[in-house]
Design a protein around this motif. Structure first.
Motif, PDB file in Angstrom:
ATOM      1  N   ASP A 121     -47.051  47.523  40.101  1.00  0.00           N
ATOM      2  CA  ASP A 121     -45.922  46.584  40.132  1.00  0.00           C
ATOM      3  C   ASP A 121     -45.122  46.863  41.398  1.00  0.00           C
ATOM      4  O   ASP A 121     -44.216  47.697  41.412  1.00  0.00           O
ATOM      5  CB  ASP A 121     -45.057  46.776  38.883  1.00  0.00           C
ATOM      6  CG  ASP A 121     -44.006  45.695  38.715  1.00  0.00           C
ATOM      7  OD1 ASP A 121     -44.299  44.528  39.063  1.00  0.00           O
ATOM      8  OD2 ASP A 121     -42.895  46.005  38.226  1.00  0.00           O
ATOM      9  N   LEU A 122     -45.491  46.182  42.489  1.00  0.00           N
ATOM     10  CA  LEU A 122     -44.935  46.463  43.806  1.00  0.00           C
ATOM     11  C   LEU A 122     -44.389  45.188  44.443  1.00  0.00           C
ATOM     12  O   LEU A 122     -44.887  44.095  44.187  1.00  0.00           O
ATOM     13  CB  LEU A 122     -46.005  47.060  44.719  1.00  0.00           C
ATOM     14  CG  LEU A 122     -46.660  48.367  44.268  1.00  0.00           C
ATOM     15  CD1 LEU A 122     -47.822  48.726  45.200  1.00  0.00           C
ATOM     16  CD2 LEU A 122     -45.643  49.498  44.213  1.00  0.00           C
ATOM     17  N   TRP A 123     -43.383  45.372  45.299  1.00  0.00           N
ATOM     18  CA  TRP A 123     -42.857  44.242  46.043  1.00  0.00           C
ATOM     19  C   TRP A 123     -42.235  44.737  47.346  1.00  0.00           C
ATOM     20  O   TRP A 123     -41.912  45.916  47.495  1.00  0.00           O
ATOM     21  CB  TRP A 123     -41.843  43.449  45.220  1.00  0.00           C
ATOM     22  CG  TRP A 123     -40.631  44.229  44.773  1.00  0.00           C
ATOM     23  CD1 TRP A 123     -39.428  44.356  45.416  1.00  0.00           C
ATOM     24  CD2 TRP A 123     -40.520  45.008  43.566  1.00  0.00           C
ATOM     25  NE1 TRP A 123     -38.585  45.148  44.700  1.00  0.00           N
ATOM     26  CE2 TRP A 123     -39.217  45.559  43.557  1.00  0.00           C
ATOM     27  CE3 TRP A 123     -41.382  45.295  42.493  1.00  0.00           C
ATOM     28  CZ2 TRP A 123     -38.768  46.382  42.520  1.00  0.00           C
ATOM     29  CZ3 TRP A 123     -40.934  46.105  41.474  1.00  0.00           C
ATOM     30  CH2 TRP A 123     -39.639  46.625  41.490  1.00  0.00           C
ATOM     31  N   ALA A 146     -59.012  51.222  39.123  1.00  0.00           N
ATOM     32  CA  ALA A 146     -59.226  50.831  37.729  1.00  0.00           C
ATOM     33  C   ALA A 146     -60.517  51.442  37.186  1.00  0.00           C
ATOM     34  O   ALA A 146     -60.557  51.948  36.057  1.00  0.00           O
ATOM     35  CB  ALA A 146     -59.274  49.313  37.604  1.00  0.00           C
ATOM     36  N   ILE A 147     -61.585  51.399  37.980  1.00  0.00           N
ATOM     37  CA  ILE A 147     -62.855  51.960  37.551  1.00  0.00           C
ATOM     38  C   ILE A 147     -62.748  53.479  37.360  1.00  0.00           C
ATOM     39  O   ILE A 147     -63.215  54.045  36.368  1.00  0.00           O
ATOM     40  CB  ILE A 147     -63.974  51.632  38.569  1.00  0.00           C
ATOM     41  CG1 ILE A 147     -64.213  50.116  38.617  1.00  0.00           C
ATOM     42  CG2 ILE A 147     -65.249  52.376  38.240  1.00  0.00           C
ATOM     43  CD1 ILE A 147     -64.694  49.507  37.332  1.00  0.00           C
ATOM     44  N   ARG A 148     -62.083  54.135  38.291  1.00  0.00           N
ATOM     45  CA  ARG A 148     -61.958  55.590  38.215  1.00  0.00           C
ATOM     46  C   ARG A 148     -61.108  56.026  37.029  1.00  0.00           C
ATOM     47  O   ARG A 148     -61.468  56.930  36.282  1.00  0.00           O
ATOM     48  CB  ARG A 148     -61.352  56.141  39.516  1.00  0.00           C
ATOM     49  CG  ARG A 148     -62.312  56.103  40.705  1.00  0.00           C
ATOM     50  CD  ARG A 148     -61.630  56.539  41.976  1.00  0.00           C
ATOM     51  NE  ARG A 148     -62.561  56.574  43.097  1.00  0.00           N
ATOM     52  CZ  ARG A 148     -62.198  56.718  44.368  1.00  0.00           C
ATOM     53  NH1 ARG A 148     -60.902  56.831  44.668  1.00  0.00           N
ATOM     54  NH2 ARG A 148     -63.111  56.735  45.320  1.00  0.00           N
ATOM     55  N   THR A 149     -59.960  55.387  36.853  1.00  0.00           N
ATOM     56  CA  THR A 149     -59.064  55.796  35.764  1.00  0.00           C
ATOM     57  C   THR A 149     -59.663  55.453  34.406  1.00  0.00           C
ATOM     58  O   THR A 149     -59.490  56.206  33.439  1.00  0.00           O
ATOM     59  CB  THR A 149     -57.691  55.142  35.913  1.00  0.00           C
ATOM     60  OG1 THR A 149     -57.838  53.707  35.968  1.00  0.00           O
ATOM     61  CG2 THR A 149     -56.986  55.612  37.167  1.00  0.00           C
ATOM     62  N   THR A 150     -60.359  54.333  34.325  1.00  0.00           N
ATOM     63  CA  THR A 150     -61.001  53.985  33.061  1.00  0.00           C
ATOM     64  C   THR A 150     -62.091  54.982  32.716  1.00  0.00           C
ATOM     65  O   THR A 150     -62.234  55.383  31.553  1.00  0.00           O
ATOM     66  CB  THR A 150     -61.594  52.559  33.133  1.00  0.00           C
ATOM     67  OG1 THR A 150     -60.546  51.634  33.441  1.00  0.00           O
ATOM     68  CG2 THR A 150     -62.239  52.174  31.826  1.00  0.00           C
ATOM     69  N   THR A 155     -46.365  52.497  40.492  1.00  0.00           N
ATOM     70  CA  THR A 155     -47.795  52.512  40.193  1.00  0.00           C
ATOM     71  C   THR A 155     -48.037  53.613  39.168  1.00  0.00           C
ATOM     72  O   THR A 155     -47.382  54.656  39.178  1.00  0.00           O
ATOM     73  CB  THR A 155     -48.650  52.780  41.439  1.00  0.00           C
ATOM     74  OG1 THR A 155     -48.235  54.030  42.023  1.00  0.00           O
ATOM     75  CG2 THR A 155     -48.511  51.671  42.457  1.00  0.00           C
ATOM     76  N   SER A 156     -48.989  53.363  38.274  1.00  0.00           N
ATOM     77  CA  SER A 156     -49.358  54.380  37.301  1.00  0.00           C
ATOM     78  C   SER A 156     -50.175  55.479  37.966  1.00  0.00           C
ATOM     79  O   SER A 156     -50.691  55.314  39.081  1.00  0.00           O
ATOM     80  CB  SER A 156     -50.170  53.743  36.175  1.00  0.00           C
ATOM     81  OG  SER A 156     -49.400  52.811  35.457  1.00  0.00           O
ATOM     82  N   ALA A 157     -50.301  56.622  37.281  1.00  0.00           N
ATOM     83  CA  ALA A 157     -51.117  57.718  37.788  1.00  0.00           C
ATOM     84  C   ALA A 157     -52.531  57.236  38.060  1.00  0.00           C
ATOM     85  O   ALA A 157     -53.135  56.550  37.227  1.00  0.00           O
ATOM     86  CB  ALA A 157     -51.139  58.861  36.771  1.00  0.00           C
ATOM     87  N   GLY A 158     -53.042  57.586  39.220  1.00  0.00           N
ATOM     88  CA  GLY A 158     -54.365  57.159  39.623  1.00  0.00           C
ATOM     89  C   GLY A 158     -54.363  55.940  40.518  1.00  0.00           C
ATOM     90  O   GLY A 158     -55.400  55.585  41.086  1.00  0.00           O
TER      91      GLY A 158
END
Length: 390
Positions: free
Chosen positions: A48-50, A382-386, A11-14
């Protein structure tokens, strides 16, 4: 009782809370549970998780009605190109469709599940269900089950064949060919309408649902009703009723890739397709113009669905996922769920594209417990990081 599970991927930061949510939600599942979760924001992959045995990022699952998103994307591209017109009669492209009073049905009405052609009176054979041309030929002569335009009902196993026949008559190419040439191959997406033989080793068969004893007893207490609209739409009304759990496990289905429910893919492939369509993928221009996305995402059918016997919401083909399930998403979000538990969508306002797959068929089919918490966790991140990067 929960169990220890090992979620793999990045996962990306955030977006760390998304991994936590994914882990917590799946801890109560069966030991053989397998699932994938992928998301893009403004064309860049952030989740990107599994998890599960025999499962990696490139494992391919049957995605059932999440397949419809690929079909609608091809139609949207052709509308955008001026090859198809939503307010033209279907019979303009496909003259045989005019039989039994269907001559005035427009492409817009058809795609919005308002045509009433949810199945055939005598049902389809397994070979026909796998073959969109065969289904379309049967449906051309079928009388609508309600007066077109007066109501709507989910054309579960029919809409891909109907849309595909319009595409073929207008272009001379099958829907699957156009999807491959214009969407999947150029972008390298792991989401197929027609799985090549050489990719079969990457496919994992659908595992049957495991209802509790009480759930099974309730299921057993409900005798089949083959004459209902729901039974007709899901092909349970003829001599060869479709077994939804086993549907993608048929090599014939996987090879032919019927556009209503026969797609095979990964979460990466599902999310990547919606990212490519709406925001552009990895720096590329989006496939669809904003006006096209807005038109296809505009609500066309909303309320009581005659087939599902429940509240549903559709744009032009695509499910309106904000109205139907996730009111915190942006208006005009487009996507589709699959009865096997898969899901994919794009939220044009936040730039989020989402894909989820799982291997075991859920009880009783359709939405799964993971849906709302996972979508909310990713959308919140997504909202927070954006907001931080503005």
């Amino acid at each position: 009782m929960t169990r220890e599970i090992k979620v793999q991927g990045t996962t990306s930061a955030g977006y760390e809370a998304v991994r936590d949510a994914f882990t917590a939600l799946l801890a109560a599942e069966k030991p053989d549970h397998a699932a994938q979760l992928s998301a893009y924001v403004k064309g860049q992959r952030v989740v990107d998780l599994w998890v599960g045995p025999d499962t990696g990022p490139g494992t391919l699952f049957g995605v059932y009605s999440s397949t419809k998103g690929a079909a609608y994307l091809v139609v949207a591209l052709l509308v955008q190109d001026g090859v198809l017109e939503l307010d033209r009669e279907v019979a303009h492209y496909w003259p045989e469709f005019a039989a039994e009073g269907k001559g005035e049905i427009t492409l817009r009405e058809l795609l919005s599940h308002r045509a009433g052609i949810v199945g055939a009176d005598s049902g389809f054979t397994p070979e026909e269900v796998a073959d969109d041309r065969a289904v379309a030929a049967r449906l051309a002569g079928q009388r609508p089950y309600w007066r077109p335009g007066t109501a709507f009902g989910y054309h579960a196993l029919a809409i891909g064949a109907l849309a595909g026949e319009v595409v073929l008559r207008a272009t001379g190419r099958t829907l699957g060919e156009l999807y491959e040439e214009r969407v999947r191959a150029p972008l390298g997406l792991d989401f197929y309408l027609g799985l090549p033989e050489e990719l079969e080793p990457r496919f994992r068969s659908v595992l049957p649902m495991l209802p509790t004893p009480a759930e099974q007893a309730a299921l057993d207490a409900q005798p089949p009703q083959p004459g209902t609209l729901n039974a007709i739409a899901f092909n349970r009304n003829g001599a060869h009723p479709t077994d939804l759990e086993a549907f993608p496990n048929s090599r014939l289905v996987r090879a032919k890739g019927p556009a209503s429910a026969g797609g095979v893919g990964s979460a990466r492939g599902l999310a990547g397709m919606y990212a490519a369509a709406v925001t552009g993928l990895d720096g590329r221009e989006p496939l669809l113009k904003p006006d096209t996305v807005a038109e296809f995402g505009q609500i066309h059918s909303n309320g009581f669905d005659l087939v599902a016997r429940a509240h549903k919401s559709f744009g032009v083909g695509f499910q309106n996922v904000a109205e139907a399930w996730y009111p915190f998403l942006g208006a005009g979000s487009i996507g589709h769920k699959g009865v096997g538990g898969s899901q994919a969508f794009a939220d044009p306002r936040s730039g989020l594209a989402y894909g989820y797959t799982r291997r075991r068929f859920p009880f009783p089919g359709g939405s799964v417990p993971e849906d709302e918490p996972l979508v909310r966790a990713i959308h919140t991140a997504a909202i927070r990081t954006t907001a931080v990067t503005r």
